[in-house]
Motif scaffolding. Structure first.
Motif, PDB file in Angstrom:
ATOM      1  N   HIS A  92       0.813  -1.221   0.000  1.00 49.42           N
ATOM      2  CA  HIS A  92       0.000   0.000   0.000  1.00 49.42           C
ATOM      3  C   HIS A  92       0.841   1.262   0.000  1.00 49.42           C
ATOM      4  CE1 HIS A  92       0.881  -0.483   4.272  1.00 49.42           C
ATOM      5  NE2 HIS A  92       0.716   0.820   4.350  1.00 49.42           N
ATOM      6  N   LYS A  93       2.103   1.101   0.236  1.00 49.91           N
ATOM      7  CA  LYS A  93       2.960   2.284   0.220  1.00 49.91           C
ATOM      8  C   LYS A  93       3.587   2.484  -1.148  1.00 49.91           C
ATOM      9  CE  LYS A  93       2.851   3.886   4.410  1.00 49.91           C
ATOM     10  NZ  LYS A  93       2.530   5.273   4.701  1.00 49.91           N
ATOM     11  N   LEU A  94       3.339   1.581  -1.992  1.00 46.86           N
ATOM     12  CA  LEU A  94       3.979   1.646  -3.293  1.00 46.86           C
ATOM     13  C   LEU A  94       3.122   2.372  -4.312  1.00 46.86           C
ATOM     14  CD1 LEU A  94       5.242  -2.029  -3.410  1.00 46.86           C
ATOM     15  CD2 LEU A  94       6.713  -0.014  -3.363  1.00 46.86           C
ATOM     16  N   SER A  95       3.801   3.086  -5.151  1.00 49.31           N
ATOM     17  CA  SER A  95       3.096   3.698  -6.258  1.00 49.31           C
ATOM     18  C   SER A  95       2.883   2.608  -7.313  1.00 49.31           C
ATOM     19  CB  SER A  95       3.943   4.807  -6.868  1.00 49.31           C
ATOM     20  OG  SER A  95       5.102   4.258  -7.443  1.00 49.31           O
ATOM     21  N   LEU A  96       2.151   2.941  -8.322  1.00 48.70           N
ATOM     22  CA  LEU A  96       1.928   1.960  -9.373  1.00 48.70           C
ATOM     23  C   LEU A  96       3.257   1.476  -9.936  1.00 48.70           C
ATOM     24  CD1 LEU A  96      -1.129   3.186 -11.430  1.00 48.70           C
ATOM     25  CD2 LEU A  96      -0.946   1.204  -9.937  1.00 48.70           C
ATOM     26  N   LYS A  97       4.103   2.435 -10.113  1.00 49.47           N
ATOM     27  CA  LYS A  97       5.399   2.066 -10.683  1.00 49.47           C
ATOM     28  C   LYS A  97       6.177   1.175  -9.725  1.00 49.47           C
ATOM     29  CE  LYS A  97       9.046   4.124 -13.400  1.00 49.47           C
ATOM     30  NZ  LYS A  97      10.122   3.250 -13.007  1.00 49.47           N
ATOM     31  N   GLY A  98       6.073   1.509  -8.488  1.00 48.48           N
ATOM     32  CA  GLY A  98       6.807   0.748  -7.493  1.00 48.48           C
ATOM     33  C   GLY A  98       6.270  -0.663  -7.342  1.00 48.48           C
ATOM     34  N   ARG A  99       5.036  -0.833  -7.711  1.00 48.45           N
ATOM     35  CA  ARG A  99       4.447  -2.156  -7.576  1.00 48.45           C
ATOM     36  C   ARG A  99       4.871  -3.091  -8.699  1.00 48.45           C
ATOM     37  NH1 ARG A  99      -1.663  -0.423  -5.660  1.00 48.45           N
ATOM     38  NH2 ARG A  99      -1.038   0.200  -3.564  1.00 48.45           N
ATOM     39  N   GLU A 100       5.245  -2.469  -9.750  1.00 52.83           N
ATOM     40  CA  GLU A 100       5.547  -3.267 -10.934  1.00 52.83           C
ATOM     41  C   GLU A 100       6.556  -4.395 -10.672  1.00 52.83           C
ATOM     42  OE1 GLU A 100       5.844  -0.839 -14.542  1.00 52.83           O
ATOM     43  OE2 GLU A 100       7.293  -2.325 -15.225  1.00 52.83           O
ATOM     44  N   PRO A 101       7.665  -4.075 -10.064  1.00 49.55           N
ATOM     45  CA  PRO A 101       8.613  -5.161  -9.848  1.00 49.55           C
ATOM     46  C   PRO A 101       8.024  -6.295  -9.024  1.00 49.55           C
ATOM     47  CG  PRO A 101       9.611  -3.047  -9.326  1.00 49.55           C
ATOM     48  CD  PRO A 101       8.176  -2.776  -9.611  1.00 49.55           C
ATOM     49  N   PHE A 102       7.152  -5.957  -8.123  1.00 45.10           N
ATOM     50  CA  PHE A 102       6.585  -7.007  -7.295  1.00 45.10           C
ATOM     51  C   PHE A 102       5.612  -7.870  -8.086  1.00 45.10           C
ATOM     52  CE2 PHE A 102       8.045  -3.833  -4.292  1.00 45.10           C
ATOM     53  CZ  PHE A 102       8.793  -4.632  -3.441  1.00 45.10           C
ATOM     54  N   VAL A 103       4.908  -7.215  -8.953  1.00 49.16           N
ATOM     55  CA  VAL A 103       4.018  -7.992  -9.805  1.00 49.16           C
ATOM     56  C   VAL A 103       4.850  -8.906 -10.696  1.00 49.16           C
ATOM     57  CG1 VAL A 103       2.375  -7.844 -11.700  1.00 49.16           C
ATOM     58  CG2 VAL A 103       2.170  -6.307  -9.755  1.00 49.16           C
ATOM     59  N   ARG A 104       5.911  -8.358 -11.190  1.00 49.55           N
ATOM     60  CA  ARG A 104       6.784  -9.188 -12.028  1.00 49.55           C
ATOM     61  C   ARG A 104       7.335 -10.363 -11.234  1.00 49.55           C
ATOM     62  NH1 ARG A 104       8.091  -7.081 -16.961  1.00 49.55           N
ATOM     63  NH2 ARG A 104       7.825  -4.838 -17.225  1.00 49.55           N
ATOM     64  N   MET A 105       7.718 -10.059 -10.033  1.00 52.88           N
ATOM     65  CA  MET A 105       8.262 -11.139  -9.209  1.00 52.88           C
ATOM     66  C   MET A 105       7.201 -12.199  -8.967  1.00 52.88           C
ATOM     67  SD  MET A 105      10.678  -9.493  -6.299  1.00 52.88           S
ATOM     68  CE  MET A 105      10.788  -7.731  -6.347  1.00 52.88           C
ATOM     69  N   GLN A 106       6.027 -11.723  -8.656  1.00 51.97           N
ATOM     70  CA  GLN A 106       4.959 -12.668  -8.372  1.00 51.97           C
ATOM     71  C   GLN A 106       4.679 -13.537  -9.586  1.00 51.97           C
ATOM     72  OE1 GLN A 106       2.924 -13.263  -5.379  1.00 51.97           O
ATOM     73  NE2 GLN A 106       2.865 -14.999  -6.762  1.00 51.97           N
ATOM     74  N   LEU A 107       4.619 -12.885 -10.708  1.00 52.47           N
ATOM     75  CA  LEU A 107       4.352 -13.643 -11.912  1.00 52.47           C
ATOM     76  C   LEU A 107       5.498 -14.613 -12.201  1.00 52.47           C
ATOM     77  CD1 LEU A 107       2.850 -10.759 -14.038  1.00 52.47           C
ATOM     78  CD2 LEU A 107       1.615 -12.690 -13.075  1.00 52.47           C
ATOM     79  N   TRP A 108       6.646 -14.138 -11.921  1.00 53.57           N
ATOM     80  CA  TRP A 108       7.805 -15.002 -12.144  1.00 53.57           C
ATOM     81  C   TRP A 108       7.737 -16.207 -11.224  1.00 53.57           C
ATOM     82  CZ3 TRP A 108      12.215 -16.150  -9.038  1.00 53.57           C
ATOM     83  CH2 TRP A 108      13.247 -16.814  -9.710  1.00 53.57           C
ATOM     84  N   LEU A 109       7.365 -15.943 -10.001  1.00 55.26           N
ATOM     85  CA  LEU A 109       7.257 -17.054  -9.060  1.00 55.26           C
ATOM     86  C   LEU A 109       6.206 -18.054  -9.521  1.00 55.26           C
ATOM     87  CD1 LEU A 109       7.474 -15.147  -5.654  1.00 55.26           C
ATOM     88  CD2 LEU A 109       9.127 -16.814  -6.520  1.00 55.26           C
ATOM     89  N   ASN A 110       5.222 -17.523 -10.157  1.00 47.40           N
ATOM     90  CA  ASN A 110       4.150 -18.406 -10.613  1.00 47.40           C
ATOM     91  C   ASN A 110       4.541 -19.205 -11.847  1.00 47.40           C
ATOM     92  OD1 ASN A 110       2.601 -17.396  -8.597  1.00 47.40           O
ATOM     93  ND2 ASN A 110       1.331 -16.095  -9.888  1.00 47.40           N
ATOM     94  N   ASP A 111       5.553 -18.775 -12.477  1.00 48.81           N
ATOM     95  CA  ASP A 111       5.970 -19.459 -13.697  1.00 48.81           C
ATOM     96  C   ASP A 111       6.723 -20.738 -13.341  1.00 48.81           C
ATOM     97  OD1 ASP A 111       6.950 -20.329 -16.044  1.00 48.81           O
ATOM     98  OD2 ASP A 111       8.193 -18.571 -16.469  1.00 48.81           O
ATOM     99  N   PRO A 112       6.178 -21.819 -13.731  1.00 53.49           N
ATOM    100  CA  PRO A 112       6.809 -23.081 -13.361  1.00 53.49           C
ATOM    101  C   PRO A 112       8.204 -23.241 -13.949  1.00 53.49           C
ATOM    102  CG  PRO A 112       4.956 -23.424 -14.866  1.00 53.49           C
ATOM    103  CD  PRO A 112       4.956 -21.982 -14.507  1.00 53.49           C
ATOM    104  N   ASN A 113       8.442 -22.522 -15.013  1.00 55.77           N
ATOM    105  CA  ASN A 113       9.761 -22.677 -15.636  1.00 55.77           C
ATOM    106  C   ASN A 113      10.708 -21.545 -15.294  1.00 55.77           C
ATOM    107  OD1 ASN A 113       8.917 -25.006 -17.001  1.00 55.77           O
ATOM    108  ND2 ASN A 113       7.883 -23.709 -18.515  1.00 55.77           N
ATOM    109  N   ASN A 114      10.349 -20.815 -14.302  1.00 49.09           N
ATOM    110  CA  ASN A 114      11.141 -19.619 -14.009  1.00 49.09           C
ATOM    111  C   ASN A 114      12.629 -19.900 -13.823  1.00 49.09           C
ATOM    112  OD1 ASN A 114      10.869 -20.947 -11.616  1.00 49.09           O
ATOM    113  ND2 ASN A 114       9.811 -19.293 -10.545  1.00 49.09           N
ATOM    114  N   VAL A 115      12.884 -20.862 -13.012  1.00 48.83           N
ATOM    115  CA  VAL A 115      14.290 -21.152 -12.719  1.00 48.83           C
ATOM    116  C   VAL A 115      15.002 -21.646 -13.964  1.00 48.83           C
ATOM    117  CG1 VAL A 115      15.817 -22.678 -11.448  1.00 48.83           C
ATOM    118  CG2 VAL A 115      13.887 -21.604 -10.299  1.00 48.83           C
TER     119      VAL A 115
END
Length: 547
Positions: A197-220
């Motif tokens: 909640h302290k993040l701006s939209l831009k600041g959230r982006e990396p976290f969304v990317r991380m989350q999506l990356w974590l969700n990607d079964p082939n990430n590693v």
DNA sequence: TTGCAGTCAATATC
DNA sequence: GATATTGACTGCAA
């Protein structure tokens, strides 16, 4: 045959070439009824008539790009992100980008193949745009961010760190490939994630990317591939550069100043990085203790006394404030995750009546304990203690602070954190994070209980002070976690459509099983208090402490 | 103008 | 060599 194939085995968006994406765009538009007749103009004709009939790209983006799964969502379930209302022309533009918009990594791929195996990311120092998450175009990341439910940034970074270390993957690789950030930023982000909640939209982006990356079964796997490719490319370059004898990065201006030539080239290649001496830092910290928001005059004086540029001092204050703030965010999170302990002290655990006092205890732990009037004033020696002189500039620097009287006009009056008692002097009082002011406080630059003992930085001192004072951000954090929708975009209130995307367990909303009406009520109350505080602070007007 | 968020990139440290 | 720190910068909002 192609259609059958496409329908039964759709490739993820990121794997598609521009051409390959076209049918999906068409399908999406067709599903939306936007492609009633005519043909979707292909590249070069994006401005054509049919495209002009596209009224909203939100859905195509969200449905078609966000997920190319075969389970298209309806427009209703995936309403446009509020932050990005698009005009028709913008839509056209975006569609253009969408069609052409290669996944960033594709852009670098010369043959249109997916990048991972073909191109090492950024062996050449220039971070490549992040790898699009499978099934999501890079463009849609903003949409995703806007629609994202509240994410547990701390949990995400924790998991990312685990995955990276478990697989021996570096931050640089991860950052440049997945997040589009440099190593330093990644390190920072992983170590000190801000609450959602302290993040701006831009600041959230990396976290969304991380989350999506974590969700990607082939990430590693993918990152491993990248790593391998990078290594290969590196070896290749090494070989070729050996024969070349020419380093790969020629100076941009073409002048080699490294040979003892004029240290001040006309083009001034690079400013040498300023490194503050420990005493200078100490002095600045002490000055900060006195006054987190020094007036230009004070800054001037500090700069003079420390023999620094004014801009350096200004930057230092900016950086210090913001870093301390973050430091505390993370600590709050950690503290919070270690059993909801401290509950007794938790603002949200207090009644609405008690809330102001909790505010009073501290409005923001960041500097909370640091302001001149911090609670428990008896605890330490304040300036004297802080100035536990090392002599030199350090001591000198603290002086102007004490002399300073007239707060500059821009310094907004701080809401008295603890009741009407405190409106007195706002001199030296942290602005954003109003310091806690115990009953004992009041007089100007008073010994700061949290003033760092020698060598102790503000964050540390704040840490010490924590426990007796809760911070505003903490309050906000709590409020926010109790009210998942307060700070999250509207879309966050309908996370269902995104659950699969974000792996809901990760979402704070899901995580917070304590989300009950009572909590909400308390949180709302706090919310309102904070709001009033902020408002009052910005108006420099006395506050009525009735909540 | 001021403060902040986010980031880069140089440097320090591990 | 990887990671952490930190001074500086950009863009935005109030």
């Amino acid at each position: 045959g192609s259609v059958s194939d496409m329908l039964s085995r759709p490739k993820p968006w990121s794997k598609l070439t521009q051409k390959g994406r076209e049918p999906f765009i068409r399908m999406q538009l067709w599903l939306n009824g936007e492609l009633g007749q005519g043909v979707l103009p292909v590249q070069g004709q994006q401005q054509g008539p049919v495209l002009h009939s596209v009224t909203s790209l939100q859905d195509p983006l969200q449905q078609g790009c966000v997920s190319s799964e075969s389970t298209p969502k309806t427009s209703a379930s995936c309403s446009p992100a509020p932050e990005s209302p698009m005009s028709s022309s913008e839509s056209v533009k975006s569609l253009t980008e969408l069609v052409q918009q290669p996944c960033p990594s594709l852009e670098t791929s010369r043959d249109g193949k997916p990048p991972e195996p073909s191109e090492p990311p950024s062996s050449d120092s220039q971070p490549t745009p992040p790898l699009p998450v499978p099934g999501h175009s890079a463009l849609s990341i903003q949409e995703l961010v806007a629609m994202s439910p509240e994410l547990d940034t701390y949990g995400i970074t924790k998991r990312v760190k685990e995955v990276l270390t478990d697989n021996n993957l570096g931050q640089r690789l991860f950052g440049e490939t997945i997040l589009g950030l440099t190593q330093g930023s990644v390190s920072d982000l992983l170590a000190r994630p801000k609450p959602w909640h302290k993040l701006s939209l831009k600041g959230r982006e990396p976290f969304v990317r991380m989350q999506l990356w974590l969700n990607d079964p082939n990430n590693v796997e993918k990152l491993m591939d990248m790593k391998r490719m990078e290594k290969k490319a590196y070896m290749k370059r090494r070989h070729s550069s050996v024969s070349d004898s020419q380093p790969c990065e020629p100076p941009s201006v073409g002048i080699d100043y490294s040979q003892g030539a004029s240290p001040q080239p006309q083009h001034q290649l690079k400013k040498p990085r300023v490194v503050l001496a420990p005493e200078e830092k100490e002095a600045l910290k002490r000055a900060y203790q006195q006054k987190p928001y020094p007036s230009p005059k004070t800054i001037e004086e500090l700069a003079t006394q420390l023999n620094l540029k004014t801009s350096t001092v200004i930057n230092w204050f900016h950086n210090y404030r913001s870093r301390i703030r973050r430091e505390l965010f993370i600590e709050e999170i950690q503290a919070g995750s270690q059993g909801q302990a401290g509950a007794s002290d938790s603002p949200s655990a207090r009644s609405g009546r008690a809330a102001p006092s909790s505010e009073g205890d501290s409005c923001d732990g960041v500097e909370a304990a640091e302001g001149p009037g911090a609670a428990d004033a008896e605890e330490s020696g304040g300036p004297a203690a802080a100035a536990k002189s090392q002599g030199g500039p350090a001591e000198a620097a603290a002086a102007p602070e004490e002399r300073e009287e007239a707060p500059r006009p821009s310094e907004k009056a701080e809401p008295p954190p603890s009741g009407p008692a405190a409106p007195d002097d706002d001199e030296g009082r942290p602005r954003v994070p109003p310091p806690p002011e115990g009953p004992a406080d009041g007089p100007g630059p008073v010994p700061n209980p949290a003033a760092p003992a020698a060598g102790e930085d503000a964050a540390t001192s704040v840490r010490r002070a924590r426990g007796r004072a809760r911070s505003m951000p903490a309050i906000a954090a709590e409020r926010s976690s109790a009210l998942p929708s307060t700070s999250a975009p509207p879309a966050a209130r309908r996370p269902s459509s995104l659950q699969s995307l974000f792996g809901l367990p990760e979402a704070a909303g899901a995580r917070d099983s304590r989300d009950n009406p009572l909590r909400k009520k308390k949180a709302a109350n706090l919310n309102s208090i904070i709001h009033r505080l902020e408002k009052a602070a910005s108006r420099e007007e006395p506050i009525e402490w009735e909540f």
